[in-house]
Write a protein that holds these residues in place. Structure first.
Motif, PDB file in Angstrom:
ATOM      1  N   MET A   1       0.905  -1.245   0.180  1.00 19.88           N
ATOM      2  CA  MET A   1      -0.114  -0.181   0.427  1.00 19.88           C
ATOM      3  C   MET A   1       0.912   0.981   0.440  1.00 19.88           C
ATOM      4  O   MET A   1       1.543   1.235   0.955  1.00 19.88           O
ATOM      5  N   ARG A   2       0.491   1.687  -1.029  1.00 21.84           N
ATOM      6  CA  ARG A   2       1.461   3.592  -0.948  1.00 21.84           C
ATOM      7  C   ARG A   2       0.602   4.125   0.246  1.00 21.84           C
ATOM      8  O   ARG A   2      -0.997   5.003  -0.425  1.00 21.84           O
ATOM      9  N   CYS A   3       0.631   5.404   0.828  1.00 20.86           N
ATOM     10  CA  CYS A   3      -0.181   5.832   1.330  1.00 20.86           C
ATOM     11  C   CYS A   3       1.200   7.461   1.495  1.00 20.86           C
ATOM     12  O   CYS A   3       1.964   7.420   1.192  1.00 20.86           O
ATOM     13  N   CYS A   4       0.365   8.479   2.257  1.00 23.25           N
ATOM     14  CA  CYS A   4       0.797  10.148   2.101  1.00 23.25           C
ATOM     15  C   CYS A   4       1.706  10.563   3.240  1.00 23.25           C
ATOM     16  O   CYS A   4       1.557  11.081   3.218  1.00 23.25           O
ATOM     17  N   CYS A   5       1.305   9.208   3.984  1.00 21.83           N
ATOM     18  CA  CYS A   5       1.426   9.638   5.205  1.00 21.83           C
ATOM     19  C   CYS A   5       1.617   8.600   6.477  1.00 21.83           C
ATOM     20  O   CYS A   5       1.390   7.365   5.751  1.00 21.83           O
ATOM     21  N   ALA A   6       3.006   8.280   6.797  1.00 18.07           N
ATOM     22  CA  ALA A   6       2.865   7.312   7.863  1.00 18.07           C
ATOM     23  C   ALA A   6       1.766   7.569   9.372  1.00 18.07           C
ATOM     24  O   ALA A   6       1.062   7.771   9.479  1.00 18.07           O
ATOM     25  N   LEU A   7       1.903   6.165   9.089  1.00 14.84           N
ATOM     26  CA  LEU A   7       0.911   5.378  10.055  1.00 14.84           C
ATOM     27  C   LEU A   7       0.934   5.475  11.888  1.00 14.84           C
ATOM     28  O   LEU A   7       2.364   4.661  11.846  1.00 14.84           O
ATOM     29  N   ALA A   8       0.231   6.193  12.392  1.00 13.87           N
ATOM     30  CA  ALA A   8       1.055   6.344  14.057  1.00 13.87           C
ATOM     31  C   ALA A   8      -0.249   6.081  14.737  1.00 13.87           C
ATOM     32  O   ALA A   8      -0.944   6.283  14.573  1.00 13.87           O
ATOM     33  N   ASP A 218     -17.848  -6.382   0.672  1.00  8.40           N
ATOM     34  CA  ASP A 218     -15.982  -6.167   0.979  1.00  8.40           C
ATOM     35  C   ASP A 218     -14.911  -5.709   0.686  1.00  8.40           C
ATOM     36  O   ASP A 218     -14.743  -6.364  -0.634  1.00  8.40           O
ATOM     37  N   LEU A 219     -14.919  -4.386   1.187  1.00  8.26           N
ATOM     38  CA  LEU A 219     -14.347  -3.090   0.855  1.00  8.26           C
ATOM     39  C   LEU A 219     -13.058  -3.193   2.000  1.00  8.26           C
ATOM     40  O   LEU A 219     -12.967  -3.551   2.709  1.00  8.26           O
ATOM     41  N   ARG A 220     -11.262  -3.498   0.534  1.00  8.28           N
ATOM     42  CA  ARG A 220     -10.325  -3.428   1.797  1.00  8.28           C
ATOM     43  C   ARG A 220      -9.430  -2.478   0.635  1.00  8.28           C
ATOM     44  O   ARG A 220      -8.952  -2.644  -0.038  1.00  8.28           O
ATOM     45  N   LEU A 221      -8.848  -1.873   1.619  1.00  5.97           N
ATOM     46  CA  LEU A 221      -7.971  -0.003   1.293  1.00  5.97           C
ATOM     47  C   LEU A 221      -6.838  -1.325   1.016  1.00  5.97           C
ATOM     48  O   LEU A 221      -5.576  -1.805   0.799  1.00  5.97           O
ATOM     49  N   VAL A 222      -6.514  -0.872  -0.293  1.00  9.73           N
ATOM     50  CA  VAL A 222      -5.228  -0.963  -1.397  1.00  9.73           C
ATOM     51  C   VAL A 222      -4.313   0.073  -1.509  1.00  9.73           C
ATOM     52  O   VAL A 222      -3.063   0.356  -1.535  1.00  9.73           O
ATOM     53  N   ASP A 223      -4.562   1.237  -1.499  1.00  9.93           N
ATOM     54  CA  ASP A 223      -3.706   2.485  -1.367  1.00  9.93           C
ATOM     55  C   ASP A 223      -4.786   3.696  -0.801  1.00  9.93           C
ATOM     56  O   ASP A 223      -5.731   4.303  -1.179  1.00  9.93           O
ATOM     57  N   TYR A 224      -4.131   5.067  -0.854  1.00 14.26           N
ATOM     58  CA  TYR A 224      -4.913   6.569  -0.724  1.00 14.26           C
ATOM     59  C   TYR A 224      -4.011   7.523  -0.727  1.00 14.26           C
ATOM     60  O   TYR A 224      -2.267   7.239  -0.580  1.00 14.26           O
ATOM     61  N   ARG A 225      -4.380   8.508  -0.594  1.00 16.67           N
ATOM     62  CA  ARG A 225      -3.529   9.788  -0.781  1.00 16.67           C
ATOM     63  C   ARG A 225      -4.445  11.420  -1.039  1.00 16.67           C
ATOM     64  O   ARG A 225      -5.402  11.072  -0.874  1.00 16.67           O
ATOM     65  N   GLY A 226      -3.631  11.963  -1.103  1.00 16.57           N
ATOM     66  CA  GLY A 226      -4.391  13.507  -0.774  1.00 16.57           C
ATOM     67  C   GLY A 226      -4.755  13.939  -1.756  1.00 16.57           C
ATOM     68  O   GLY A 226      -4.153  13.935  -3.631  1.00 16.57           O
ATOM     69  N   ALA A 227      -6.293  14.064  -1.681  1.00 14.73           N
ATOM     70  CA  ALA A 227      -6.813  14.729  -3.620  1.00 14.73           C
ATOM     71  C   ALA A 227      -5.922  15.938  -3.815  1.00 14.73           C
ATOM     72  O   ALA A 227      -5.822  16.327  -3.505  1.00 14.73           O
ATOM     73  N   GLN A 228      -5.984  16.205  -4.905  1.00 16.79           N
ATOM     74  CA  GLN A 228      -5.409  17.579  -6.427  1.00 16.79           C
ATOM     75  C   GLN A 228      -6.117  18.300  -5.939  1.00 16.79           C
ATOM     76  O   GLN A 228      -7.268  18.430  -6.256  1.00 16.79           O
TER      77      GLN A 228
END
Length: 228
Positions: A1-8, A218-228
């Motif tokens: 998964m690519r994401c725009c911020c670290a998971l904390a 069943d929806l499973r996240l594969v990627d999220y990012r900030g919208a342009q």
């Protein structure tokens, strides 16, 4: 998964922000298609969209292709729906429903391919939300051990929705990665909805819907990012 911020694990609750999230859609463990959920600014307001696309030929097209959208604003911490639309596409048939939330008169109404028993105006109460907005509210409100109460007003009907957040985090595998997530569950009659929330992620990492004890979507996240 690519994401725009670290998971904390200890991140504070997120303020509303734009994002685009991609999901895989499953039923009983079988891949049915893909989905995209996004929150974007819309002429001084906000809009949340969910677009589901079948990828398994004709069966996928009949079962998965749907688009939902809610335009909303914020009043304090509340997400207030203003308009809502649903488009479903099946073989040789399409259905479209449009809803309008009139907060001046505290009344909502749906037109289009609406069942007869859902065509009458629905009285609105402060805090009422569409189904898509409830997903955002869960992200905002979930804390271990909490009970979350919302009123669902969508598609010509109103229902109270109560979600229970598990006391302990549980491990959830998403796109080959494991996360400690809050399990948020609602059971109403023969319907069950489970949403998994990870601190620092603005969208659910998984959404499971079940009817009569069997998975529907069943929806499973594969990627999220900030919208342009």
């Amino acid at each position: 998964m690519r994401c725009c911020c670290a998971l904390a694990a200890s991140a504070p609750a997120l303020a509303l922000e734009s994002f685009v999230a991609d999901y895989q859609v499953f039923n009983a463990g079988k891949a049915l298609g893909e989905a995209t959920m996004q929150v974007v600014p819309d002429a001084g307001r906000w809009r949340i969209d969910l677009n589901m696309r079948g990828t398994r030929g004709l069966m996928g097209l009949a079962g998965v292709n749907a688009q939902q959208s809610t335009v909303f604003d914020t009043v304090g911490d509340a997400y207030r729906p203003l308009s809502q639309s649903t488009v479903r596409k099946a073989l040789f048939v399409g259905k479209q429903i449009t809803g309008s939330y009139d907060w001046g008169n505290h009344s909502a109404r749906w037109t289009g391919d609406v069942k007869k028993n859902r065509q009458a105006p629905v009285p609105l109460r402060d805090g009422d939300m569409s189904g898509l907005l409830i997903n955002l509210a869960i992200i905002r409100d979930a804390q271990p051990g909490r009970t979350l109460d919302y009123r669902f007003v969508d598609n010509g009907r109103a229902r109270d929705h109560r979600y229970a957040v598990a006391n302990d985090l549980e491990s959830v595998s998403v796109d080959g990665m494991s996360f400690n997530a809050m399990r948020v569950a609602r059971v109403q009659g023969n319907e069950e909805t489970v949403v998994w929330v990870v601190d620092g992620v603005p969208t659910p990492v998984r959404i499971l819907q079940r009817e009569n004890g069997e998975d529907t979507f069943d929806l499973r996240l594969v990627d999220y990012r900030g919208a342009q």
